[in-house]
Design a protein around this motif. Structure first.
Motif, PDB file in Angstrom:
ATOM      1  N   GLY A 172       5.637  10.241  79.802  1.00  0.00           N
ATOM      2  CA  GLY A 172       5.096  10.225  81.155  1.00  0.00           C
ATOM      3  C   GLY A 172       4.455  11.536  81.580  1.00  0.00           C
ATOM      4  O   GLY A 172       3.932  11.644  82.689  1.00  0.00           O
ATOM      5  N   PHE A 173       4.511  12.550  80.714  1.00  0.00           N
ATOM      6  CA  PHE A 173       3.911  13.849  81.070  1.00  0.00           C
ATOM      7  C   PHE A 173       2.912  14.290  80.010  1.00  0.00           C
ATOM      8  O   PHE A 173       2.913  13.801  78.880  1.00  0.00           O
ATOM      9  N   GLN A 174       2.093  15.259  80.400  1.00  0.00           N
ATOM     10  CA  GLN A 174       1.155  15.842  79.426  1.00  0.00           C
ATOM     11  C   GLN A 174       1.572  17.269  79.061  1.00  0.00           C
ATOM     12  O   GLN A 174       0.822  17.988  78.406  1.00  0.00           O
ATOM     13  N   THR A 175       2.746  17.717  79.569  1.00  0.00           N
ATOM     14  CA  THR A 175       3.232  19.062  79.265  1.00  0.00           C
ATOM     15  C   THR A 175       4.652  18.969  78.701  1.00  0.00           C
ATOM     16  O   THR A 175       5.309  17.929  78.802  1.00  0.00           O
ATOM     17  N   CYS A 176       5.142  20.111  78.125  1.00  0.00           N
ATOM     18  CA  CYS A 176       6.507  20.147  77.594  1.00  0.00           C
ATOM     19  C   CYS A 176       7.493  20.405  78.750  1.00  0.00           C
ATOM     20  O   CYS A 176       7.095  20.477  79.914  1.00  0.00           O
ATOM     21  N   GLN A 177       8.779  20.599  78.402  1.00  0.00           N
ATOM     22  CA  GLN A 177       9.790  20.713  79.456  1.00  0.00           C
ATOM     23  C   GLN A 177       9.844  22.080  80.131  1.00  0.00           C
ATOM     24  O   GLN A 177      10.523  22.250  81.127  1.00  0.00           O
ATOM     25  N   ASP A 178       9.146  23.074  79.571  1.00  0.00           N
ATOM     26  CA  ASP A 178       9.090  24.404  80.178  1.00  0.00           C
ATOM     27  C   ASP A 178       8.666  24.256  81.649  1.00  0.00           C
ATOM     28  O   ASP A 178       7.578  23.727  81.929  1.00  0.00           O
TER      29      ASP A 178
ATOM     30  N   GLU B  96     -11.516  13.794  84.019  1.00  0.00           N
ATOM     31  CA  GLU B  96     -12.323  14.829  83.385  1.00  0.00           C
ATOM     32  C   GLU B  96     -11.481  15.982  82.882  1.00  0.00           C
ATOM     33  O   GLU B  96     -10.376  16.223  83.368  1.00  0.00           O
ATOM     34  N   LEU B  97     -12.032  16.723  81.923  1.00  0.00           N
ATOM     35  CA  LEU B  97     -11.348  17.901  81.412  1.00  0.00           C
ATOM     36  C   LEU B  97     -11.260  18.945  82.525  1.00  0.00           C
ATOM     37  O   LEU B  97     -12.262  19.350  83.088  1.00  0.00           O
ATOM     38  N   VAL B  98     -10.039  19.317  82.881  1.00  0.00           N
ATOM     39  CA  VAL B  98      -9.838  20.307  83.940  1.00  0.00           C
ATOM     40  C   VAL B  98      -8.936  21.411  83.414  1.00  0.00           C
ATOM     41  O   VAL B  98      -7.866  21.142  82.893  1.00  0.00           O
ATOM     42  N   ASP B  99      -9.392  22.648  83.548  1.00  0.00           N
ATOM     43  CA  ASP B  99      -8.552  23.798  83.211  1.00  0.00           C
ATOM     44  C   ASP B  99      -7.848  24.240  84.483  1.00  0.00           C
ATOM     45  O   ASP B  99      -8.483  24.402  85.517  1.00  0.00           O
ATOM     46  N   ILE B 100      -6.540  24.442  84.401  1.00  0.00           N
ATOM     47  CA  ILE B 100      -5.819  24.758  85.622  1.00  0.00           C
ATOM     48  C   ILE B 100      -4.719  25.766  85.294  1.00  0.00           C
ATOM     49  O   ILE B 100      -4.103  25.695  84.242  1.00  0.00           O
ATOM     50  N   ASP B 101      -4.499  26.789  86.167  1.00  0.00           N
ATOM     51  CA  ASP B 101      -3.367  27.688  85.938  1.00  0.00           C
ATOM     52  C   ASP B 101      -2.363  27.538  87.077  1.00  0.00           C
ATOM     53  O   ASP B 101      -2.525  26.699  87.961  1.00  0.00           O
ATOM     54  N   ALA B 102      -1.294  28.379  87.047  1.00  0.00           N
ATOM     55  CA  ALA B 102      -0.177  28.173  87.964  1.00  0.00           C
ATOM     56  C   ALA B 102      -0.585  28.287  89.437  1.00  0.00           C
ATOM     57  O   ALA B 102       0.056  27.722  90.308  1.00  0.00           O
ATOM     58  N   ASP B 103      -1.685  29.011  89.719  1.00  0.00           N
ATOM     59  CA  ASP B 103      -2.132  29.121  91.104  1.00  0.00           C
ATOM     60  C   ASP B 103      -3.138  28.024  91.450  1.00  0.00           C
ATOM     61  O   ASP B 103      -3.763  28.038  92.507  1.00  0.00           O
ATOM     62  N   GLY B 104      -3.300  27.123  90.518  1.00  0.00           N
ATOM     63  CA  GLY B 104      -4.244  26.041  90.761  1.00  0.00           C
ATOM     64  C   GLY B 104      -5.680  26.498  90.642  1.00  0.00           C
ATOM     65  O   GLY B 104      -6.584  25.875  91.153  1.00  0.00           O
ATOM     66  N   GLU B 105      -5.881  27.630  89.949  1.00  0.00           N
ATOM     67  CA  GLU B 105      -7.241  28.135  89.839  1.00  0.00           C
ATOM     68  C   GLU B 105      -7.804  27.862  88.456  1.00  0.00           C
ATOM     69  O   GLU B 105      -7.067  27.720  87.495  1.00  0.00           O
TER      70      GLU B 105
ATOM     71  N   LYS C 219      -1.128  34.301  82.461  1.00  0.00           N
ATOM     72  CA  LYS C 219      -0.539  33.134  83.112  1.00  0.00           C
ATOM     73  C   LYS C 219      -0.830  31.896  82.253  1.00  0.00           C
ATOM     74  O   LYS C 219      -1.938  31.768  81.709  1.00  0.00           O
ATOM     75  N   PRO C 220       0.145  30.985  82.126  1.00  0.00           N
ATOM     76  CA  PRO C 220      -0.147  29.789  81.336  1.00  0.00           C
ATOM     77  C   PRO C 220      -1.240  28.965  82.004  1.00  0.00           C
ATOM     78  O   PRO C 220      -1.263  28.849  83.231  1.00  0.00           O
ATOM     79  N   HIS C 221      -2.153  28.450  81.226  1.00  0.00           N
ATOM     80  CA  HIS C 221      -3.076  27.481  81.814  1.00  0.00           C
ATOM     81  C   HIS C 221      -3.196  26.264  80.911  1.00  0.00           C
ATOM     82  O   HIS C 221      -3.058  26.349  79.692  1.00  0.00           O
ATOM     83  N   ALA C 222      -3.392  25.137  81.560  1.00  0.00           N
ATOM     84  CA  ALA C 222      -3.361  23.867  80.841  1.00  0.00           C
ATOM     85  C   ALA C 222      -4.731  23.216  80.853  1.00  0.00           C
ATOM     86  O   ALA C 222      -5.570  23.520  81.703  1.00  0.00           O
ATOM     87  N   ARG C 223      -4.923  22.339  79.903  1.00  0.00           N
ATOM     88  CA  ARG C 223      -6.189  21.638  79.773  1.00  0.00           C
ATOM     89  C   ARG C 223      -5.913  20.135  79.825  1.00  0.00           C
ATOM     90  O   ARG C 223      -5.415  19.561  78.866  1.00  0.00           O
ATOM     91  N   PHE C 224      -6.188  19.520  80.977  1.00  0.00           N
ATOM     92  CA  PHE C 224      -5.922  18.097  81.131  1.00  0.00           C
ATOM     93  C   PHE C 224      -7.206  17.292  80.940  1.00  0.00           C
ATOM     94  O   PHE C 224      -8.298  17.828  81.033  1.00  0.00           O
ATOM     95  N   GLY C 225      -7.024  16.009  80.714  1.00  0.00           N
ATOM     96  CA  GLY C 225      -8.169  15.098  80.734  1.00  0.00           C
ATOM     97  C   GLY C 225      -8.939  15.042  79.430  1.00  0.00           C
ATOM     98  O   GLY C 225      -8.514  15.566  78.409  1.00  0.00           O
ATOM     99  N   ARG C 226     -10.108  14.413  79.493  1.00  0.00           N
ATOM    100  CA  ARG C 226     -10.891  14.192  78.286  1.00  0.00           C
ATOM    101  C   ARG C 226     -11.952  15.274  78.119  1.00  0.00           C
ATOM    102  O   ARG C 226     -12.481  15.792  79.090  1.00  0.00           O
TER     103      ARG C 226
END
Ligand SMILES: [Zn+2]
Ligand SMILES: [Zn+2]
Ligand SMILES: [Zn+2]
Ligand SMILES: [Zn+2]
Length: 493
Positions: A269-275, A315-324, A335-342
């Motif tokens: 149900g998630f796209q990230t690990c448990q961290d 869509e492919l969205v890059d996002i970090d902890a501040d939502g930037e 800061k960790p940043h994630a890459r969601f979407g296609r």
């Protein structure tokens, strides 16, 4: 609507005795189906489609094609039929398909909007269409889309004097795919129509030391048009479905945490690990406002362009902890940043002659530029382009390239090629090529959700139509468009 023949056309299906001995077998076993006939003039009309079969081979003959019982295929009769049998219960007049194609090529009208305009034009016919006919007369965007592809395939086969053969199994969309792929493969490189075009606007004949030579000028540029592709950088394998993020080879990556550099695995149900610091990046109850706003904006933009109301917004969205959106130049950023979407393909490279004729198209999966092309050719020792100069467009070089880019300054500086100048001015005017690039960019909203094979086919078809229009204009302008024989390039096509 009747089949165009009353007898079986298989050479072996002849009467062997009786008064018709030696003649082709008559068709029999007529069946009739209620269909809707979409006419250009009068809108949707109730009609009946008749088919007949051969009592010997059992092939069944329809108005546009016959079904070969042995190979389970639909063999079209050749040429373009009066009306295209697009779905079991719908025929569309060929001139209507032609008009929709031209509307797309000249004015970026999408399948959705072609269907909408047709339904609006014929509101009265729709309102008075007999309810008892058991077939819905309204034109749906998916049918307008299938009509476009089928029409283009039939026209292409007619021009090549061959017949279209499709499978008789599966739905129309799956049925068209092998034929679309074959046509795409036949358009690669020199096989593209007008690849060998020259005219007075893109070519100049020069005398050097008593010998005649010519310069052909083309502009290569990347246009931001893309379709979904595998999220692994530079992977060109097709996606199993339009919603997938990875291709079949990379499908195990669906389990990897979306945070860049994290090797953790996702939980259901998630796209990230448990961290926790990774989980907050996608926490659906705690979404950063920017994240939500960006997606909303994307949805609005897509919907207003395409107007079908259900655009995919994953869509492919890059996002970090501040939502930037993390800045690339900010090297100290830990800061960790994630890459969601296609992910999407990066751009379409077009090679456009300075008269506006498109000579080549290719999909780029990562960013590419002319200096990248030159570097690549040097690296692999390719000598094919040794008689070509590859300068970067002076305006582009001035505004977009760093002065410290030594490679570019050395190999791609337009000022070092005096042949490009005449009386102190640039010899070739690249404005026609720029207009072509701007025109091509207009298709982004239409093709952004197309699958690879339809995406390639659609863009190539638009290019073909535009090239033919421009060639006609060049003839009128007495610019003498010609096609150079392939032997001149050392090719036999
Ligand atoms: Zn037969
Ligand atoms: Zn030209
Ligand atoms: Zn892949
Ligand atoms: Zn993680």
């Amino acid at each position: 609507m009747y089949p165009p023949t009353r007898v079986c056309i298989r050479p072996g299906c002849k009467y062997i005795e009786g008064r018709r001995k030696g003649q082709q077998r008559q068709l029999s076993h007529r069946t009739s189906t209620n269909v809707v006939y979409l006419s250009r003039e009068f809108g949707p009309l109730p009609a009946t489609c008749h088919s007949m079969s051969c009592s010997k081979c059992n092939d069944r003959y329809y108005p546009d094609f016959f079904v070969d019982q042995e190979s389970h295929s639909r063999a079209y009769y050749g040429g373009i039929p009066t009306a295209l049998h697009v779905t079991t219960h719908m025929f569309i007049e060929a001139p209507l398909c032609d008009r929709w194609t031209n509307s797309s090529a000249c004015a970026w009208v999408s399948f959705t909007n072609n269907a909408r305009i047709y339904n609006l034009e014929h509101q009265e016919s729709l309102a008075t269409f007999p309810r008892s006919w058991s077939v819905e007369p309204e034109l749906l965007p998916t049918i307008a889309s299938d009509a476009f592809f089928l029409f283009a395939l039939l026209r292409n086969r007619m021009e090549r004097r061959t017949h279209l053969v499709l499978s008789n199994n599966g739905d129309q969309s799956a049925r068209l795919e092998p034929a679309l792929l074959a046509r795409n493969a036949s358009m690669v490189g020199p096989a593209r129509e007008k690849w060998n075009h020259i005219c007075d606007k893109c070519c100049s004949i020069e005398e050097h030391d008593g010998e005649l030579g010519f310069i052909r000028a083309t502009v290569m540029d990347g246009i931001t048009i893309g379709r979904p592709c595998c999220k692994v950088h530079d992977c060109q394998e097709p996606l199993p479905s339009q919603r997938s993020r990875f291709c079949a080879t990379h499908s195990s990556k669906n389990d990897d945490c979306a945070v860049v550099g994290c090797t953790g695995k996702v939980t259901a149900g998630f796209q990230t690990c448990q961290d926790p610091s990774h989980r907050t990046l996608e926490d659906p109850t705690n979404r950063s406002s920017l994240f939500v706003l960006r997606r909303r904006l994307e949805r609005l933009r897509t919907a207003s362009l395409e107007g079908d109301g259900n655009a995919v917004t994953d869509e492919l969205v890059d996002i970090d902890a501040d939502g930037e959106c993390p800045s690339k130049s900010d090297e100290g950023n830990t800061k960790p940043h994630a890459r969601f979407g296609r992910r999407r393909t990066h751009n379409e490279q077009l090679v456009v002659a300075t008269c506006g004729i498109i000579l080549g198209r290719a999909t780029m999966f990562g960013s590419e530029g002319i200096d990248g092309v030159r570097k690549h050719l040097n690296a692999v020792g390719d000598t094919y382009f040794d008689n070509c100069v590859m300068p970067v467009d002076p305006f582009h070089a001035k505004t977009k390239h760093k002065e410290t880019d030594m490679f570019c300054a050395q190999y791609c500086n337009a000022a070092q090629f005096p042949d490009l100048l005449k009386d102190g001015k640039w010899r070739f005017n690249s404005s026609a090529a720029e207009m072509t690039n701007a025109w091509f960019g207009g298709f982004q909203a239409m093709v952004r959700e197309m699958r690879e094979c339809r995406y390639d086919f659609f863009l190539d078809e638009m290019i073909l139509i535009r090239n033919r229009i421009i060639t006609a204009d060049l003839v009128k302008a007495r610019a003498h468009p010609l096609e150079v024989p392939y032997e001149f390039f050392g090719l036999s096509v």
